[in-house]
Design an enzyme around this catalytic site. Structure first.
Site, short mmCIF file in Angstrom:
data_model
loop_
_atom_site.label_atom_id
_atom_site.label_comp_id
_atom_site.label_asym_id
_atom_site.label_seq_id
_atom_site.Cartn_x
_atom_site.Cartn_y
_atom_site.Cartn_z
CB SER A 411 -0.87 0.09 1.25
OG SER A 411 -1.33 -1.13 1.68
CG HIS A 432 -2.80 -0.58 -3.65
ND1 HIS A 432 -3.13 0.72 -3.37
CD2 HIS A 432 -2.93 -1.25 -2.47
CE1 HIS A 432 -3.43 0.84 -2.10
NE2 HIS A 432 -3.32 -0.34 -1.53
CD GLU A 444 -3.92 3.59 -6.02
OE1 GLU A 444 -3.90 4.82 -6.11
OE2 GLU A 444 -3.50 2.99 -5.01
CG ASN A 482 -3.91 4.20 0.72
OD1 ASN A 482 -5.13 4.39 0.83
ND2 ASN A 482 -3.37 2.99 0.79
#
Ligand code: NAD
Length: 707
Positions: A411, A432, A444, A482
């Site tokens: 992540s 991801h 992702e 994120n």
């Protein structure tokens, strides 16, 4: 080339606009010309409309909406009325898909023959529209009011086979659609010559006992997420008109409501989101002719939360998966989690037990890496620790076959460092997934400095195969999603210091349209996980300021839903999180500790601080080239973070609001409490300032960047 072919007195009009025969102006003109000519052709006594290539028709052309072509004649409703008015029988021969305007065209024909696998539906509601070419008036006349309400308001896609008894089709076949349509056309010609006119859908009655009561009930059950309900309501209004008014009046109602929706901000946002998703699948600088590698066997390393979810995702797409854990007990746990997942799906009626058994059988497990040699794709989902990743990737480098793609589900960690643990960084890519992996749409795809073009192409093709929405991100901490959420969560915490309470923040942003507020989200993800991430980030960048109250809450053992207490209390048997007096006291005490006089904070400020924190970070990502285009950022947020689809995404929101206003609002926030380093946090991204000043749009900026 002639407009149609005549076969034994039947004109075959073929819609031919690859890939999906969408009904843009050229296709509408062609259909109009072909119809007129075949009606005038004395050698023609019946007409078949069919589609070339993959399908009958995918519907209207959404890219044409705000172009002059969108309003040029012939328009679909009138064209379809002419088809229906034809004195010569017209048969739709459908295969592949007949969606939206594609199905509406078929409804206007006098008969319909479909291949059993044809995907049919009126999904306009998902775009904030209604079927505006007679769909709301003709469908209930063929399938009945109740079924039409379900199909139009839900906008689901069905197979023709599942609708074979609905009255929609004259024939559903596993065989030769065109051949069956020819036979039917000749039969209809015989009927017409017996002085019967073709069966026109608009002439059929539209009745149902207590139809209005049923529609009123349907209206009351509509969920009304902010801003998104209008289209569904309008669909019901039109179906009600089909029942209560004449066909012509019903068409007038449909047309007026369609126009209203087509000029609404919801439609503009949903259309943006739709086109953004389509654009995201294109990687800007892939060399022409790049072909994806064949990915038939997958290995997943680590069977925790993500690894087991990823294994399920692949099994659901019918790909065999080998799951590797470090010891037998962990492997047994992972396989048990997977079995339980499928058992629950069966219990909930989502899967047949035969399908569940078949999917479970696709997943095997090992505690050694030998079987990895067979895999075309390996996805690592072990602990988020660079040293653990090093050990795993070094082993993978030793055992994986040449050409296998080595992916990491990290992540936050630096994908280039991970790639450097191998002798084949060109084969390394980030995949991801989001939690829960089988459910969340977003993937992702993280492109490392050395990721090979065909590896990227393979990742995108794979995403499509497993039903995910892929967005390419460059390497940075947290990638697109994120990294942005971090800024949002920082603001959420700081709002508490200044006077807000968790439920007020959540309510404000949920009312604005986010699926879940930041505190409910943190309770779901685990506040202990958040605490670790914050600690790591502060270590790397001590200038970051988080509200200390998050650590206070975490140190109380309030880790979130999993411990029954977090920002909220979760009482057994109650689904709703309850605001906690203990948390409130801790927050008030913390405000005093940082020397702040608590103040009332309105919804508008809460929303602005959360959303504009996302926006500013988004502009930085765009400028740094981490995101290929602004609309990719919108896709990440709408597909992965519950950003309201009808607002299009954070970047579109900013543009709609006006970038100058965004810059001015950031300047206002930058005078916030000094300990928050507000002046640094709210400093606008240079690209944001530049575009605000020049008036250049994000689309223009992206176009320039790609030239
Ligand atoms: P987890 O702790 O639930 O699972 C990790 C698993 O890896 C454990 O079962 C552990 O036994 C296993 N493991 C550790 N070392 C191993 C090795 N050498 N060989 C084989 N197995 C090994 O963690 P998780 O939440 O599933 O996260 C895994 C990865 O996915 C992390 O990189 C994380 O950042 C990322 N991620 C997590 C989420 C999330 O919401 N949990 C979302 C996206 C990405």
């Amino acid at each position: 080339m002639s407009l149609y072919q005549v076969n034994d007195g039947v004109a075959i009009i073929t819609l031919d606009r690859p890939p999906l025969n969408t009904q843009g102006l050229p296709l509408r003109r062609y259909l109009d010309d072909a119809l007129r000519a075949s009606l005038n052709d004395l050698n023609v006594s019946a007409i078949i409309i069919t589609g070339a290539g993959r399908c009958f028709s995918g519907g209207g052309d959404i890219t044409e909406f705000n172009l002059p072509a969108g309003t040029q004649e012939p328009q679909a409703p009138a064209l379809f009325e002419r088809i229906e008015a034809s004195s010569k029988p017209v048969v739709a021969a459908m295969h592949g898909m007949a969606l939206g305007g594609g199905l509406e065209l078929a409804l206007a024909c006098h008969a319909r023959v479909a291949h059993a696998a044809t995907q049919v539906g009126l999904p306009e509601v998902h775009l904030g529209l209604l079927p505006g070419a007679g769909g709301t008036q003709r469908l209930p006349r063929l399938v009945g009011v109740e079924k039409a309400v379900n199909m139009i308001v839900k906008g689901d896609v069905h197979s023709a086979a599942s609708l074979s008894d609905s009255g929609l089709f004259d024939q559903v076949t596993e065989g030769d659609v065109l051949g069956e349509a020819m036979t039917l056309a000749r039969k209809l010609v015989a009927e017409v010559s017996e002085n019967k006119s073709p069966r026109r859908t608009s002439s059929l009655p539209c009745t149902m006992d207590n139809a209005q009561a049923f529609i009123a009930f349907a209206r009351s059950t509509l969920k009304t997420p902010v801003g998104a309900s209008t289209a569904a309501q309008a669909c019901l209004d039109c179906i009600e008109a089909a029942v209560c008014l004449s066909f012509a009046q019903g068409m007038a109602c449909e047309s007026e409501k369609f126009r209203n929706l087509a000029t609404s901000s919801q439609f503009a946002g949903l259309r943006h989101a739709f086109l953004a998703q389509r654009a995201a699948a294109n990687v800007l600088d892939l060399p022409d002719g790049t072909t994806a590698r064949k990915l038939k066997r997958v290995a997943v390393i680590g069977g925790g939360t993500m690894g087991s979810g990823i294994a399920i995702t692949f099994a659901n797409a019918q790909l065999p998966v080998l799951l590797i854990e470090r010891e037998q007990a962990a492997l047994d746990r992972a396989l048990k989690t997977i079995r339980e997942h499928y058992e629950q799906s069966v219990q909930r009626g989502k899967l047949s037990s035969a399908t569940a058994t078949a999917r479970i059988a696709l997943i095997s497990g090992e505690t050694n890496y030998a079987g990895v040699a067979e895999a075309d794709l390996v996805i690592e989902a072990v602990f988020e620790d660079l040293e653990v990743k090093r050990e795993v990737f070094q082993r993978l480098d030793a055992v994986a076959k040449p050409g296998a793609i080595l992916a990491s589900n990290t992540s936050m960690l630096d994908l280039d460092s991970i790639a450097a643990f191998t002798s084949r960084p060109q084969d390394v890519v980030g995949l991801h997934f989001f939690s829960p992996a089988p459910v969340m749409k977003l993937l992702e795809v993280v492109r490392g400095a050395q990721t090979a073009p065909d590896v990227l192409a393979s990742a995108l093709a794979l995403a499509k195969k497993i039903g995910k929405t892929a967005v390419v991100s460059g390497v940075c901490e947290g990638f697109i999603g994120n990294r942005m959420i971090e800024a949002y969560l920082m603001q959420a915490g700081l709002l508490l210091d200044e006077g807000a309470l968790p439920h007020q923040v959540d309510q404000a942003i949920e009312h604005w349209g986010m699926a879940m507020g930041p505190f409910r989200m943190s309770d779901m993800a685990g506040n202990d996980v958040g605490a670790k991430i914050r600690a790591a980030r502060i270590e790397r960048d001590p200038s970051r300021v988080y509200s200390g109250v998050s650590d206070v809450i975490n140190s109380m053992g309030r880790h979130g839903q999993k411990t029954g207490r977090g920002w909220y209390d979760y009482h057994p048997g109650e689904r709703k999180p309850a605001p906690s007096p203990e948390v409130q006291s801790a927050i008030i005490a913390h405000s005093a500790k940082v020397g702040l006089q608590r103040r009332e904070i309105g919804y508008e400020e809460i929303v602005d601080r959360l959303v504009l924190a996302l926006v500013n970070e988004g502009f930085k990502l765009l400028e740094e080239g981490i995101a290929q285009r602004a609309s990719d950022i919108d896709v990440v947020y709408t597909a992965g973070y519950g950003f309201p689809l009808w607002r299009g995404g954070p970047m579109r929101y900013a543009e709609q609001r006006g970038l100058s206003d965004v810059v001015a609002t950031l300047a206002r926030f930058s005078t916030g409490p000094t300990y928050q380093h507000a002046e640094i946090f709210w400093r606008p991204a240079p690209l944001l300032c530049r575009l605000a000043k020049s008036g250049e749009s994000l689309a223009q900026f992206n176009l320039k960047e790609t030239q």
